[in-house]
Design an enzyme around this catalytic site. Structure first.
Site, PDB file in Angstrom:
ATOM      1  CB  CYS A 197      -0.878   0.009   1.233  1.00 13.39           C
ATOM      2  SG  CYS A 197      -1.697  -1.559   1.517  1.00 13.39           S
ATOM      3  NE  ARG A 202       4.293   1.572  -1.479  1.00 12.24           N
ATOM      4  CZ  ARG A 202       5.461   1.121  -1.058  1.00 12.24           C
ATOM      5  NH1 ARG A 202       6.546   1.436  -1.689  1.00 12.24           N
ATOM      6  NH2 ARG A 202       5.528   0.366   0.012  1.00 12.24           N
ATOM      7  CD1 TRP A 210      -2.553  -4.572  -4.709  1.00  9.32           C
ATOM      8  CD2 TRP A 210      -1.990  -5.912  -3.022  1.00  9.32           C
ATOM      9  NE1 TRP A 210      -2.321  -5.820  -5.220  1.00  9.32           N
ATOM     10  CE2 TRP A 210      -1.980  -6.653  -4.210  1.00  9.32           C
ATOM     11  CE3 TRP A 210      -1.678  -6.555  -1.819  1.00  9.32           C
ATOM     12  CZ2 TRP A 210      -1.660  -8.014  -4.243  1.00  9.32           C
ATOM     13  CZ3 TRP A 210      -1.362  -7.899  -1.849  1.00  9.32           C
ATOM     14  CH2 TRP A 210      -1.357  -8.610  -3.062  1.00  9.32           C
ATOM     15  CG  ASN A 258       1.766   1.066   3.674  1.00 12.62           C
ATOM     16  OD1 ASN A 258       0.579   1.270   3.465  1.00 12.62           O
ATOM     17  ND2 ASN A 258       2.734   1.600   2.947  1.00 12.62           N
ATOM     18  N   GLY A 259       1.408  -2.801   5.800  1.00 11.45           N
ATOM     19  CA  GLY A 259       1.973  -3.967   6.482  1.00 11.45           C
ATOM     20  C   GLY A 259       0.889  -4.904   6.961  1.00 11.45           C
ATOM     21  CD  GLU A 311      11.771 -11.065 -16.395  1.00 12.76           C
ATOM     22  OE1 GLU A 311      11.532 -11.819 -15.455  1.00 12.76           O
ATOM     23  OE2 GLU A 311      11.421  -9.869 -16.413  1.00 12.76           O
ATOM     24  CE  LYS A 357       8.116  -8.467 -16.784  1.00 12.26           C
ATOM     25  NZ  LYS A 357       9.118  -8.781 -15.856  1.00 12.26           N
ATOM     26  CD  GLU A 391       5.310  -9.624 -13.998  1.00 14.01           C
ATOM     27  OE1 GLU A 391       5.609  -9.327 -12.855  1.00 14.01           O
ATOM     28  OE2 GLU A 391       6.008  -9.293 -14.974  1.00 14.01           O
ATOM     29  CG  HIS A 429      11.657 -34.599 -19.907  1.00 15.87           C
ATOM     30  ND1 HIS A 429      11.855 -35.946 -20.009  1.00 15.87           N
ATOM     31  CD2 HIS A 429      12.815 -34.009 -20.294  1.00 15.87           C
ATOM     32  CE1 HIS A 429      13.096 -36.182 -20.417  1.00 15.87           C
ATOM     33  NE2 HIS A 429      13.697 -35.013 -20.612  1.00 15.87           N
ATOM     34  CE  LYS A 488       8.551  -1.535  -9.962  1.00 17.42           C
ATOM     35  NZ  LYS A 488       8.897  -2.454 -11.063  1.00 17.42           N
TER      36      LYS A 488
HETATM   37  C1  G6P Z   1       6.787  -8.019  -7.387  1.00 19.26           C
HETATM   38  C2  G6P Z   1       6.914  -7.217  -8.664  1.00 19.26           C
HETATM   39  C3  G6P Z   1       7.954  -7.868  -9.570  1.00 19.26           C
HETATM   40  C4  G6P Z   1       9.274  -8.016  -8.838  1.00 19.26           C
HETATM   41  C5  G6P Z   1       9.108  -8.772  -7.517  1.00 19.26           C
HETATM   42  C6  G6P Z   1      10.372  -8.703  -6.675  1.00 19.26           C
HETATM   43  O1  G6P Z   1       6.222  -9.253  -7.663  1.00 19.26           O
HETATM   44  O2  G6P Z   1       5.666  -7.138  -9.326  1.00 19.26           O
HETATM   45  O3  G6P Z   1       8.141  -7.069 -10.721  1.00 19.26           O
HETATM   46  O4  G6P Z   1      10.184  -8.701  -9.657  1.00 19.26           O
HETATM   47  O5  G6P Z   1       8.062  -8.186  -6.753  1.00 19.26           O
HETATM   48  O6  G6P Z   1      10.587  -7.368  -6.306  1.00 19.26           O
HETATM   49  P1  G6P Z   1      11.968  -6.740  -5.924  1.00 19.26           P
HETATM   50  O7  G6P Z   1      11.653  -5.304  -5.657  1.00 19.26           O
HETATM   51  O8  G6P Z   1      12.423  -7.455  -4.682  1.00 19.26           O
HETATM   52  O9  G6P Z   1      12.902  -6.932  -7.036  1.00 19.26           O
END
Ligand code: G6P
Length: 614
Positions: free
Chosen positions: A2, A27, A76, A102-103, A487, A491, A494, A510, A609
């Protein structure tokens, strides 16, 4: 997850809070709210985006429009669905205290039962609401206390993580803030102070900030602030100067932050290397780890912990460090490492990688490794973040603020850091000066090669057009390009919500091969390296099952063009450096598919994020 903002000073607080919340929407964004204080205290909160709240704020009374003290929050959801009532701020029954949080309050259930038994009524399903009632109870039970000590006493009952702001119309000249596990920053203006969960909402007002540490509480007034520990011991705080500007966190002419950040990569590549790669001398200078180099080079083993995209960078780091420096490396999900009683000791080095520097699991992995005596090193993007501060040594990626939820430029910056680290660890041991110089020369050409790949944007958009309705996708690569396949798949899922999987190409037989039919897009990373001929055979296998092949290949490759339906040609480079190039077309492909499907790429559903809760 948040976002928190706060303001106390001489300007109208409401528009400042709302602007700040907009900067924090990345966030978490299922609801938002503000509390304003001018004589009395008013809370305005609702489900939905900050723009909705902004519209509603037009109806504020004249009195509240000119309020110069306030706090705001974007939520969030963790406990309790997104709704008006679950949005923050939370208030006590008499409406004279407001709290944002937050938390996660881990013992909230027990606290809530206790408070309910004492006659407290809860308005929301959140864990956060216990805080405001707890403060209220403590204050009522001893009216000689002030807001600061009531908050301090309340926090002593709380287990879990928090970044909080508390205001009360009984003491209208202050905001009380505290942190444990969730970041909080105080921005220092002139006759005014800003509070936020990260520097993004503050930077347009001031570049002077103070980062609160875990276990600290501050009282912020318009003419000053005082930081103490939760145990009430005054703390001397260092004022830090922020080194990024507001232009950097705005879209700069691109339609989305994600696209801007993809296109920023050549510049970021330069920034990561600046001052570190001494090309003419053929050496690397990594100031942040210099004092620990000996221990790093003689590590029995290196363990790298991370989450999400950073975990993919870690996998590439494993290949690089083992390849160049011949030190055994293990890569662990931070969330697994922290709970599996890992075997780590004083001879080991644990590297944590995190863009935000605030990811809860990565932070916990760091603390576990520290407790076990390992040398803990960090690779972070956000300067002053908790992980950066808690690691013994480390390096900043200098990729600038990353706003798009799906990480792009932070990933390439992390991989370059790991490349430079692997070469540094190999110096005087496994690679000669000339070999290191040769690798650095190759690295120095990467930004220019990345620029050439970005020029393929419209070709990639055309390919995206053809695959935008896919329901599944498979990404395959080998060696250094296996983590890139992971990756690329991450992407796509996501931001476009298409189910995608990444695999080492040889593993296709496999299992995933069973999925291949005429509708299945299979994205091969088929650059010319030691496994090139094997990848060609894998492409044949997919073709013979009528799968639709998109290949990333090196310029001039005729073989691949014979086999694939679409080929994206990228410049030639050596194996260890290819991930920095092969990932770029995959980022663009995911971006275009997602936008063509009408998805909000900067704010994908259910994602945040910075994941500061478990
Ligand atoms: C979230 C974000 C990702 C990121 C991951 C780790 O899931 O959406 O984009 O890779 O956290 O975050 P960090 O800030 O530790 O790299």
């Amino acid at each position: 997850m948040c976002g928190i903002v706060g303001y106390i000073g001489w300007q109208e607080a409401a528009p400042l809070l709302i602007k700040g919340l907009k900067r924090l929407e990345y966030r978490g964004y299922d609801s938002a709210g503000i509390a304003l204080m001018n004589g009395s205290l008013l809370v305005m909160k609702q489900k939905g985006s900050v723009s909705g709240l902004e519209e509603a704020s037009e109806g504020l009374s004249k009195e509240m429009k000119v309020a110069t003290v306030g706090i705001g929050h974007t939520r969030w959801a963790t406990h309790g669905e997104p709704s008006d009532t679950n949005a923050h701020p939370h208030q006590n029954a008499s409406g004279d205290i407001a709290v944002i949080h937050n938390g996660i309050i881990e013992n909230y259930s027990a606290l809530k039962q206790e408070l309910i038994a004492q006659g407290y009524v809860f308005f929301s399903d959140t864990d956060s609401e216990v805080l405001v009632h707890l403060i209220d109870r403590i204050w009522k039970s001893d009216p000689s206390l002030d807001l600061e000590s009531a908050t301090r006493n309340a926090l002593r009952h709380v287990d879990g993580a928090y970044g909080i702001c508390v205001i009360s119309s009984r003491e209208p000249d202050k905001i009380v803030v505290a942190r444990k596990g969730s970041p909080l920053v105080i921005g220092i203006g002139s006759g005014e102070y800003y509070i936020a969960s990260d520097a993004a909402p503050i930077v347009e007002h001031t570049n002077k900030v103070v980062y609160l540490s875990d276990g600290e509480l501050a009282v912020v007034k318009k003419d000053g602030y005082l930081v103490k520990t939760i145990e009430n011991v005054a703390q001397e705080k260092i004022i830090t100067e922020l080194d990024f500007s507001i232009e950097k966190i705005e879209k700069g002419g691109f339609e989305h932050f994600m696209l801007k950040e993809i296109f920023e990569q050549p510049a970021v590549m330069h920034d990561v290397m600046r001052g570190r790669v001494r090309l003419s001398e053929g050496r690397i200078c990594l100031g942040g780890i210099e004092d620990y180099l000996d221990r790093l080079k003689h590590a029995k083993r290196i363990v790298i912990c991370a989450c999400g995209t950073s975990w993919h960078a870690a996998l590439i780091g494993e290949y690089l460090i083992e390849d160049f420096a011949r030190i055994p490396v293990e890569v662990d999900y931070a969330s697994e490492f922290r709970y599996r009683n890992p075997i780590v000791g004083v001879d080991d080095v644990v590297i944590v990688i995190s863009q935000s520097g605030e990811t809860a699991d990565t932070l916990a992995a760091l603390r576990t490794a520290k407790e076990k005596g390992a040398l803990v090193m960090g690779i972070c993007n956000v300067v002053g973040s908790t992980i950066a501060r808690e690691t013994l040594c480390g390096m900043y990626t200098h990729a600038g603020p990353e706003v798009g939820v799906a990480s792009t430029k932070a990933f390439t910056a992390q991989v370059i850091m790991l490349y430079m680290l692997a070469l540094t660890l190999s110096k005087g041991r496994t690679l000669s000066h000339d070999e290191i110089a040769l690798n650095l020369k190759e690295l120095s050409h990467i930004p220019e090669k990345a620029t050439r790949i970005l020029e393929l944007d419209s070709q990639i958009k055309d390919i995206a057009e053809r695959f935008k309705d896919a329901r599944n996708a498979l990404y395959l690569g080998r060696g250094y390009n296996f983590p890139v396949a992971l990756e690329g798949a991450l992407k796509l899922k996501e931001i476009s919500y298409i189910h995608a999987e990444g695999y080492p190409a040889a593993e296709m037989k496999h299992g995933p091969i069973a999925l291949i039919d005429k509708d299945m897009p299979v994205i091969f990373i088929a650059t010319r390296d030691s496994t090139y001929s094997k990848i060609l055979s894998n492409i044949e296998e997919v073709r013979s099952r009528k799968g639709r092949v998109i290949a990333i290949a090196n310029e001039g490759d005729q073989e691949v063009s014979r086999l694939a339906e679409h080929v994206i040609y990228i410049p030639q480079s050596s194996g260890p450096i290819t991930p920095l190039l092969t990932v770029i077309p995959l980022q663009l492909l995911a971006y275009h598919i997602a936008t063509l499907r009408g998805c909000n790429v900067d704010r994908p559903r259910n994602l945040a994020k910075s994941v500061t809760v478990e």
